[in-house]
Each structure stands twice: as C-alpha cells, then as structure tokens.
Scaffold this motif. Structure first.
Motif, PDB file in Angstrom:
ATOM      1  N   ILE A 272       0.691  -1.100   0.066  1.00 32.12           N
ATOM      2  CA  ILE A 272       0.011  -0.164   0.193  1.00 32.12           C
ATOM      3  C   ILE A 272       0.873   1.244   0.006  1.00 32.12           C
ATOM      4  N   SER A 273       1.805   1.325   0.869  1.00 30.22           N
ATOM      5  CA  SER A 273       2.875   2.449   0.897  1.00 30.22           C
ATOM      6  C   SER A 273       3.548   2.525  -0.360  1.00 30.22           C
ATOM      7  N   MET A 274       3.986   1.448  -1.129  1.00 30.20           N
ATOM      8  CA  MET A 274       4.413   1.721  -2.663  1.00 30.20           C
ATOM      9  C   MET A 274       3.443   2.218  -3.227  1.00 30.20           C
ATOM     10  N   ILE A 275       2.384   1.849  -3.333  1.00 28.08           N
ATOM     11  CA  ILE A 275       1.164   2.376  -4.379  1.00 28.08           C
ATOM     12  C   ILE A 275       0.846   3.769  -3.979  1.00 28.08           C
ATOM     13  N   ILE A 276       1.031   4.074  -2.868  1.00 27.22           N
ATOM     14  CA  ILE A 276       0.591   5.696  -2.617  1.00 27.22           C
ATOM     15  C   ILE A 276       1.886   6.419  -2.726  1.00 27.22           C
ATOM     16  N   CYS A 277       3.157   6.044  -2.861  1.00 25.04           N
ATOM     17  CA  CYS A 277       4.167   6.651  -3.316  1.00 25.04           C
ATOM     18  C   CYS A 277       4.246   6.817  -4.692  1.00 25.04           C
TER      19      CYS A 277
END
Length: 185
Positions: A178-183
């Motif tokens: 999720i963090s990678m997608i947000i970034c």
C-alpha cells in the motif's frame, strides 16, 4: 537457571537479556559486535562470552540474530548444544529458522518463537508471542513456556511455522505494498 542470549547486544537480544535478568535468571550474552557487547555488559552488569562459551554454560538458549546470520550462528554452536538444552529463536519468519534448527541441533527441545512487539516495549504485559511447535515434544515445551509467560500477563498463540509465515506475509507485506502504491500515485 542460565539463559544464553546469542545476539544479546542487538535491540531485541538486549531487551530479552534485561527481561530474563529482571525475572531473576542468570543471563550470559554474546554478540559479534564486541563494542556493543561491552556496552551491554556495563549497562546490565551481566556476563558476556563468545557464542560457543555462552552455549556451553547455558540451560536455555535464545538466538536473537538477523535472519541473514541465523544459519551461520546455528552451525557455529551446533557441536556444543547438548540434548536437553532448550533452543529458541525470535526471527520474524518461522519456516526457515525452525528447519535450520531441526537440521543442525542435537537437542529435541527446539521452539520457534516470534514476539509481536519491538525493543521499545516497557514490559511483557499484554504483549503477544507466537510459538510454532512442530511435534509433540516441542508442543510440551511450548505449553510450559505458555504457562510461564501467561503468569506475566503475556498473550501466547500457537500455530505452525507455515501458517505463521503466511500470516506475516500479509501483515507485513500488505502495508508495504500500500505504501509503495501511495508513493507511486
């Protein structure tokens, strides 16, 4: 009773060394980082040694080393582990460490564990620990440790190493994804 904490100068190793010391156990720590080991010796006033010397003198052994050093440490101490000594690890994954311990250690008393808290924890109260026994002997050891930890108000859960790793891949992997997608967004 003497407990050896291999990797005892690391953050979690140091936490467990202090915890066992506060519980009245005789604790010996080892670590490849001699400077940090001397800091722990001075801060906690405990005995230090090499991995081999720590294992030779211990009733119970807690392996608290990074996963990339785990097999090397197990193989280093394997010739000195006696049947009857209890050996546990605190790695965040379980299938690999449990397999390595079973393949290399002479003792029947092996238990994969995963404390679900970090070195910032003030105490063990209300903290969760997963035990991953793989046979009846390990189950018996896990039941004894469960009773001991629950008297200190810890929450203990049992599951297979495979089930543990499946759950951890979701628990640890999903937030990362999720963090990678947000970034990227």
């Amino acid at each position: 009773m003497k407990i050896a904490v291999l990797g005892g100068a690391g953050r979690m190793g140091r936490w467990f060394a202090k915890f066992f010391l506060d519980e009245g156990f005789n604790v010996i720590v080892s670590d490849k980082d001699r400077d940090k080991l001397m800091e722990v010796k001075k801060a906690l006033g405990i005995e230090t040694a090499s991995n081999i010397e720590a294992v030779k003198g211990a009733d119970r052994i807690l392996i608290s080393v990074p996963i990339e050093n785990f097999e090397e440490v197990v193989k280093e101490v394997a010739p000195y582990v006696r049947n009857g000594q209890t050996v546990m690890d605190i790695c965040s994954i379980k299938e690999y460490p449990v397999k390595v311990m079973h393949e290399n250690l002479k003792t029947e008393a092996i238990l994969g564990t995963h404390p679900l808290f970090g070195p910032g924890a003030k105490n063990i109260r209300n903290k969760s620990i997963i035990f991953t026994p793989t046979n009846p002997k390990e189950r018996k050891i896990a039941e004894e440790f469960k009773e001991w930890f629950e008297k200190r108000e810890a929450k203990i859960f049992f599951m297979s190493p495979r089930k543990h790793d499946e759950l951890m891949s979701l628990i640890l992997g999903f937030p990362h994804f999720i963090s990678m997608i947000i970034c990227d967004t």
